[in-house]
Design a protein around this motif. Structure first.
Motif, short mmCIF file in Angstrom:
data_model
loop_
_atom_site.label_atom_id
_atom_site.label_comp_id
_atom_site.label_asym_id
_atom_site.label_seq_id
_atom_site.Cartn_x
_atom_site.Cartn_y
_atom_site.Cartn_z
N GLY A 1 0.23 -0.70 -0.55
CA GLY A 1 0.44 0.36 -0.14
C GLY A 1 1.13 1.45 -0.14
N PHE A 2 2.16 1.28 -0.35
CA PHE A 2 2.97 2.42 -0.07
C PHE A 2 3.72 2.39 -1.44
N ALA A 3 4.04 3.53 -1.59
CA ALA A 3 4.28 3.81 -2.76
C ALA A 3 5.80 3.72 -2.98
N ASP A 4 6.50 3.22 -1.97
CA ASP A 4 8.98 3.65 -2.06
C ASP A 4 8.50 2.68 -0.87
N ARG A 5 9.84 2.10 -0.78
CA ARG A 5 9.97 1.54 0.54
C ARG A 5 10.82 3.12 2.00
N GLU A 6 10.90 3.98 1.08
CA GLU A 6 10.94 4.86 1.73
C GLU A 6 9.48 4.90 2.92
N ALA A 7 8.81 5.40 1.80
CA ALA A 7 7.71 5.55 2.56
C ALA A 7 7.15 4.47 3.81
N PHE A 8 7.57 3.55 2.76
CA PHE A 8 7.29 2.46 3.90
C PHE A 8 7.44 1.99 5.04
N ASP A 9 9.06 2.46 5.24
CA ASP A 9 10.14 2.38 6.35
C ASP A 9 9.89 3.90 7.12
N GLY B 1 12.32 -13.13 10.90
CA GLY B 1 11.75 -13.49 9.43
C GLY B 1 11.02 -12.41 9.22
N PHE B 2 10.94 -11.58 8.78
CA PHE B 2 10.79 -10.20 8.12
C PHE B 2 11.56 -9.67 7.24
N MET B 3 10.60 -10.78 5.55
CA MET B 3 11.19 -10.53 4.67
C MET B 3 11.51 -9.24 3.50
N ARG B 4 11.30 -8.27 4.58
CA ARG B 4 11.99 -6.45 3.96
C ARG B 4 13.02 -5.80 3.69
N ILE B 5 13.24 -5.67 2.60
CA ILE B 5 15.27 -4.87 2.87
C ILE B 5 14.74 -3.36 3.55
N LEU B 6 16.09 -3.36 4.34
CA LEU B 6 14.71 -2.62 5.26
C LEU B 6 15.95 -0.78 4.58
N THR B 7 15.29 0.26 4.91
CA THR B 7 16.01 1.72 3.91
C THR B 7 17.24 1.68 5.59
N PRO B 8 18.34 2.18 4.70
CA PRO B 8 19.56 3.60 5.96
C PRO B 8 18.76 4.05 6.76
N ALA B 9 17.69 4.79 6.56
CA ALA B 9 17.07 5.37 7.30
C ALA B 9 16.71 5.03 8.60
N PHE B 10 15.85 4.09 8.42
CA PHE B 10 15.27 2.45 8.90
C PHE B 10 16.68 1.88 9.67
N VAL B 11 17.36 2.17 9.89
CA VAL B 11 18.54 0.62 10.21
C VAL B 11 19.17 1.79 11.09
N GLN B 12 19.60 3.18 10.63
CA GLN B 12 19.92 4.24 11.42
C GLN B 12 19.20 4.40 12.69
N HIS B 13 17.86 5.04 12.70
CA HIS B 13 17.02 5.34 13.66
C HIS B 13 16.58 4.04 14.82
N TYR B 14 17.18 2.40 14.42
CA TYR B 14 17.08 1.45 15.58
C TYR B 14 18.56 1.37 15.65
N SER B 15 19.10 1.64 15.46
CA SER B 15 21.36 1.40 15.54
C SER B 15 21.40 1.00 17.22
N GLY B 16 22.02 -0.17 16.75
CA GLY B 16 22.20 -0.81 18.09
C GLY B 16 20.95 -1.33 19.10
N ARG B 17 20.18 -0.85 18.19
CA ARG B 17 18.84 -1.93 19.29
C ARG B 17 17.69 -2.34 17.93
N LEU B 18 18.58 -2.97 17.10
CA LEU B 18 18.07 -3.89 16.63
C LEU B 18 18.65 -5.38 16.00
N LEU B 19 18.36 -6.26 15.38
CA LEU B 19 18.75 -7.58 15.41
C LEU B 19 17.57 -8.49 14.85
#
Length: 221
Positions: free
Chosen positions: A66-74, A93-111
């Motif tokens: 339902g989102f235009a692109d990966r960035e909007a979804f993240d 089992g989350f089958m999505r490639i995450l954007t850099p902005a998402f990963v940076q937002h949870y840096s050190g808190r994402l396994l």
């Protein structure tokens, strides 16, 4: 985390949620000093949502189609996650490639957990590739998530022998058994304050830099 606080977990799934179930069970029996405060799936038909509901855990669907692109979804996913104020975000089992902005937002808190002995066989179809490569040992890895796909620093690994006659299904089943052991272990290390990701030194366990991943079962203490 202090000894008096329970770790707040948000778990992201796309499928059956067997690792989610292992985490829910570990929270229930005290193996993990924490609670799953929400489960979010990008697929409305993911069976893991039913596992969450049966455990009385809020279960949400955020359909990526339902989102235009990966960035909007993240961006939307971040809003949904942060509403629960988690200490740790767990990919199960989350089958999505995450954007850099998402990963940076949870840096050190994402396994994440990956069904191979990283850095071998990053990406998909790990069991098939291990068999085709003629490997005698396979396994699973828990790692901090960084912007490199399946490339973040590895914390804990479990080895699984590849037996004569193994196919993808039999090998996957044995690897999954080990996943259900090592993921709760790492989450509990985080809950106890023993584990963190340092920007300079990488993975720190009990204050010491891990020069290489810990191997199960030596880590069961």
């Amino acid at each position: 985390m202090s000894g008096h606080e329970r770790l707040r977990l948000v778990v992201l799934i796309s499928g059956s949620g067997s690792n989610l179930q292992a985490i829910i069970d570990a929270c229930a029996d005290g193996t993990i000093e924490g609670e799953v405060v929400a489960v979010i799936s990008n697929r409305p038909d993911a069976y893991g949502l039913e596992r969450a509901r049966r455990a009385g855990i809020p279960a949400e669907v955020l359909d990526h189609t339902g989102f235009a692109d990966r960035e909007a979804f993240d961006r939307a996913l971040i809003e949904h996650i942060d509403a629960y104020q988690p200490d740790l975000v767990v990919l199960a089992g989350f089958m999505r490639i995450l954007t850099p902005a998402f990963v940076q937002h949870y840096s050190g808190r994402l396994l994440n957990i990956h069904p191979s002995l990283l850095p071998d066989f990053q990406g998909l179809h790990t069991h098939r590739r291990a068999l085709e490569a003629g490997r005698t040992v396979h396994g699973a890895s828990v790692h901090f998530v960084t912007e490199e796909l399946d490339g973040g620093p590895v914390i804990l690994q479990a080895e699984v022998p590849i037996l004569p006659g193994d196919d993808e299904q039999t090998l996957a089943a044995r690897v999954l058994e080990q996943e259900h052991r090592i993921y709760p272990t790492v989450i509990q290390w985080f809950a106890e304050g023993r584990l963190r990701l340092d920007p300079t030194h990488g993975v720190l366990l009990d204050g010491d830099r891990l020069p290489e991943p810990v191997r199960w079962p030596a880590a069961q203490s």
